[in-house]
Design a protein around this motif. Structure first.
Motif, short mmCIF file in Angstrom:
data_model
loop_
_atom_site.label_atom_id
_atom_site.label_comp_id
_atom_site.label_asym_id
_atom_site.label_seq_id
_atom_site.Cartn_x
_atom_site.Cartn_y
_atom_site.Cartn_z
N GLN A 261 -11.22 17.54 -44.37
CA GLN A 261 -10.78 18.83 -44.24
C GLN A 261 -10.03 19.35 -45.45
OE1 GLN A 261 -9.07 19.15 -40.44
NE2 GLN A 261 -10.90 19.73 -39.22
N ALA A 262 -8.95 18.12 -45.80
CA ALA A 262 -8.26 18.31 -47.06
C ALA A 262 -9.26 18.31 -48.28
CB ALA A 262 -7.22 17.33 -47.10
N LEU A 263 -10.25 17.73 -48.45
CA LEU A 263 -11.01 17.87 -49.59
C LEU A 263 -11.57 19.06 -49.67
CD1 LEU A 263 -12.52 16.50 -52.11
CD2 LEU A 263 -14.32 15.70 -50.32
N GLY A 264 -12.07 19.72 -48.41
CA GLY A 264 -13.03 21.02 -48.52
C GLY A 264 -11.88 22.02 -48.77
N ARG A 265 -10.62 22.15 -48.50
CA ARG A 265 -9.60 23.08 -49.00
C ARG A 265 -9.35 22.91 -50.53
NH1 ARG A 265 -7.24 21.28 -43.89
NH2 ARG A 265 -5.89 20.11 -45.08
N LEU A 266 -9.31 21.64 -50.71
CA LEU A 266 -8.69 21.57 -52.20
C LEU A 266 -10.13 22.13 -53.26
CD1 LEU A 266 -7.52 20.11 -54.65
CD2 LEU A 266 -8.89 17.88 -53.99
N LEU A 267 -11.28 21.97 -52.86
CA LEU A 267 -12.39 22.28 -53.72
C LEU A 267 -12.63 23.83 -53.58
CD1 LEU A 267 -15.05 19.58 -53.07
CD2 LEU A 267 -13.57 19.89 -55.17
N ALA A 268 -12.32 24.27 -52.26
CA ALA A 268 -12.61 25.66 -51.99
C ALA A 268 -11.38 26.61 -52.69
CB ALA A 268 -12.23 26.04 -50.72
N GLY A 269 -10.23 26.01 -53.00
CA GLY A 269 -9.12 26.55 -53.71
C GLY A 269 -9.42 26.70 -55.11
N MET A 270 -10.22 25.80 -55.76
CA MET A 270 -10.63 26.10 -57.37
C MET A 270 -11.51 27.15 -57.52
SD MET A 270 -11.32 22.06 -57.98
CE MET A 270 -10.44 20.72 -57.44
N GLY A 271 -10.87 28.04 -58.75
CA GLY A 271 -11.79 29.21 -59.14
C GLY A 271 -13.15 29.09 -59.48
N ASP A 272 -13.93 30.10 -59.17
CA ASP A 272 -15.45 29.97 -59.76
C ASP A 272 -15.28 29.45 -61.05
OD1 ASP A 272 -15.91 30.84 -57.24
OD2 ASP A 272 -16.66 32.94 -57.64
N GLY A 273 -16.34 28.69 -61.61
CA GLY A 273 -16.71 28.34 -62.74
C GLY A 273 -15.94 26.92 -63.33
N ALA A 274 -14.77 26.67 -62.34
CA ALA A 274 -13.97 25.60 -62.63
C ALA A 274 -14.79 24.21 -63.00
CB ALA A 274 -12.72 25.24 -61.63
N VAL A 275 -14.24 23.47 -63.93
CA VAL A 275 -14.98 22.00 -64.47
C VAL A 275 -14.31 21.11 -63.57
CG1 VAL A 275 -15.61 20.56 -66.20
CG2 VAL A 275 -15.28 23.00 -66.59
N VAL A 276 -14.98 20.49 -62.94
CA VAL A 276 -14.55 19.37 -61.77
C VAL A 276 -15.32 18.06 -62.05
CG1 VAL A 276 -13.93 18.98 -59.20
CG2 VAL A 276 -14.16 21.34 -60.16
N LEU A 277 -14.38 17.00 -62.15
CA LEU A 277 -14.98 15.78 -62.34
C LEU A 277 -14.65 14.91 -61.06
CD1 LEU A 277 -16.17 13.58 -63.92
CD2 LEU A 277 -14.01 12.89 -64.86
N VAL A 278 -15.42 14.53 -60.34
CA VAL A 278 -15.08 13.85 -58.87
C VAL A 278 -15.81 12.37 -58.97
CG1 VAL A 278 -15.05 13.92 -56.58
CG2 VAL A 278 -15.36 16.02 -57.70
N ASP A 279 -14.84 11.55 -58.60
CA ASP A 279 -15.23 10.12 -58.40
C ASP A 279 -16.30 9.97 -57.39
OD1 ASP A 279 -14.76 7.27 -57.38
OD2 ASP A 279 -13.21 7.18 -58.70
N GLY A 280 -17.03 9.19 -57.44
CA GLY A 280 -18.13 8.90 -56.95
C GLY A 280 -17.76 8.32 -55.36
N LEU A 281 -16.95 7.56 -55.25
CA LEU A 281 -16.41 7.10 -54.21
C LEU A 281 -16.23 8.23 -52.94
CD1 LEU A 281 -14.20 4.01 -54.68
CD2 LEU A 281 -16.45 4.11 -53.97
N ILE A 282 -15.42 9.48 -53.59
CA ILE A 282 -15.42 10.70 -52.75
C ILE A 282 -16.70 11.41 -52.92
CG2 ILE A 282 -14.20 12.69 -52.68
CD1 ILE A 282 -11.97 11.18 -53.95
N ALA A 283 -17.36 11.83 -53.82
CA ALA A 283 -18.42 12.75 -54.03
C ALA A 283 -19.66 12.22 -53.31
CB ALA A 283 -18.77 12.95 -55.59
N SER A 284 -19.88 11.08 -53.30
CA SER A 284 -21.33 10.43 -52.76
C SER A 284 -21.22 10.39 -51.22
CB SER A 284 -21.56 9.18 -53.36
OG SER A 284 -21.82 9.09 -54.79
#
Length: 356
Positions: free
Chosen positions: A57-80
């Protein structure tokens, strides 16, 4: 000034957790900041890749709070592990995934349910996938049928270091890796026991808390084999302590069952230390070759303590071999890339993402 959001695990901000992935992430963040990026680091709470509900849930809130078009680099241990969050967000964010360990072929200690299905969904949705070795790129392309232009390689750099002086006998062995089955310490122990008639000492630097049962069994087996007094497990070492461990060594030994790249290999080569390692994953790539084609070490098959023991015996009894490998290691040392190389590579990709 370009802005980048980096989403990593707890090790992103904790130098006391010196895994290859954590070190890589910190160095890239520092390098991008140095060349003018505004890097905003976000530590995703939880134990990845096995987050609890609150962490998801915290990850969802974090990404939802980023503005449209933001450049985001996510570690694969999280993203995958999080297609349910990352795939929908990939439509409005400029998403890149940094794959240190592909969960589709991860060791048992990193196993997650439906790993390949989850990872495939995220990597297909991302704008770019960045890996740390060519061997990982090739495996991802084969496994997930990703477009080649999406998957890029940014091999780790290495800092310059003083040459290790080495000893005449070559018997100071060093292993730098978490003490775990995946890193093959049981295979290494069997090989060392098979060469107990020769003079050597081995220091195994690395975390002891990944698999305490395995570590205790290793200690007991070393005692039973009569080599317990010749193998040390000092735990995690960083900074000057780790530098001293390299300086005191003659050769780096790795018995890994799998390895994405193997940053400790280039750290050893930066000191002119040859390497005896298994030919898995990115280890041959990290070892590389001297300018004349010589390998600065010996490669053996994985899961083969007999072959590893033979390589160790050759190293310990053959002074000419030690001399040749040391010469090749010192030559390879001069060709190693520093950290500005992967930083520049990733900066170019992210800049393209920002404007696409």
């Amino acid at each position: 000034m370009s802005t980048l959001h980096v989403v990593g695990t707890a090790g992103l901000a904790d130098p006391s957790k010196p895994s290859g992935g954590n070190i890589y992430n910190r160095r890239i963040c520092h390098g991008l900041t140095t060349i003018g990026w505004q890097v905003i680091q976000h530590v995703a709470p939880g134990c990845w890749p096995w987050p609890d509900r609150a962490s998801v849930q915290a990850l969802g809130r974090l990404l939802a709070g980023m503005g449209d078009g933001a450049v985001v680099l996510v570690d694969g241990l999280i993203a995958s592990t999080m297609p349910g969050i990352l795939v929908p967000e990939a439509g409005r964010l400029r998403l890149a995934v940094l794959v240190h360990i592909s969960l589709g072929e991860a060791p048992p200690s990193y196993s997650v349910a439906h790993a390949q299905t989850r990872e495939a969904a995220v990597l297909c949705a991302a704008q770019y996938v960045i890996t740390t070795s060519w061997s990982t790129r090739e495996r991802l392309l084969r496994r997930y049928a990703l477009p080649p232009e999406k998957v890029h390689v940014a091999q780790p750099g290495v800092d310059p270091a003083q040459l290790a002086s080495g000893t005449d006998r070559g018997g100071e062995l060093l292993c730098v890796a978490p003490v775990s089955s995946h890193k093959g310490h049981d295979i290494l122990l069997a090989a060392l026991a098979a060469t107990a008639d020769l003079p050597w000492r081995c220091v195994c630097v690395g975390p002891l808390n990944r698999d305490p049962v395995f570590v205790e069994r290793l200690r007991l087996e070393a005692e039973a084999a009569g080599v317990g007094g010749r193998i040390r497990f000092p735990g995690v070492q960083i900074g000057d302590d780790l530098a001293h461990a390299y300086a005191a060594a003659d050769v780096l030994v790795l018995a890994s069952r799998g390895e994405t790249y193997g940053m400790v290999v280039t750290e050893a080569l930066a000191r002119g230390l040859p390497v005896i390692a298994t030919a898995v994953g990115g280890l041959p790539e990290a070892l590389g070759q001297a300018s004349d084609g010589r390998r600065p070490g010996l490669l053996v098959p994985p899961e083969d303590s007999v072959a590893l023991a033979a390589a160790l015996r050759d190293w310990l009894v053959d002074a000419n071999l030690r001399h040749r490998l040391r010469e090749a290691a010192r030559e390879r040392r001069s060709t190693l890339s520093r950290w500005d190389a992967p930083t520049d590579r990733i900066a170019r990709l992210l800049a393209q993402a920002a404007t696409s």
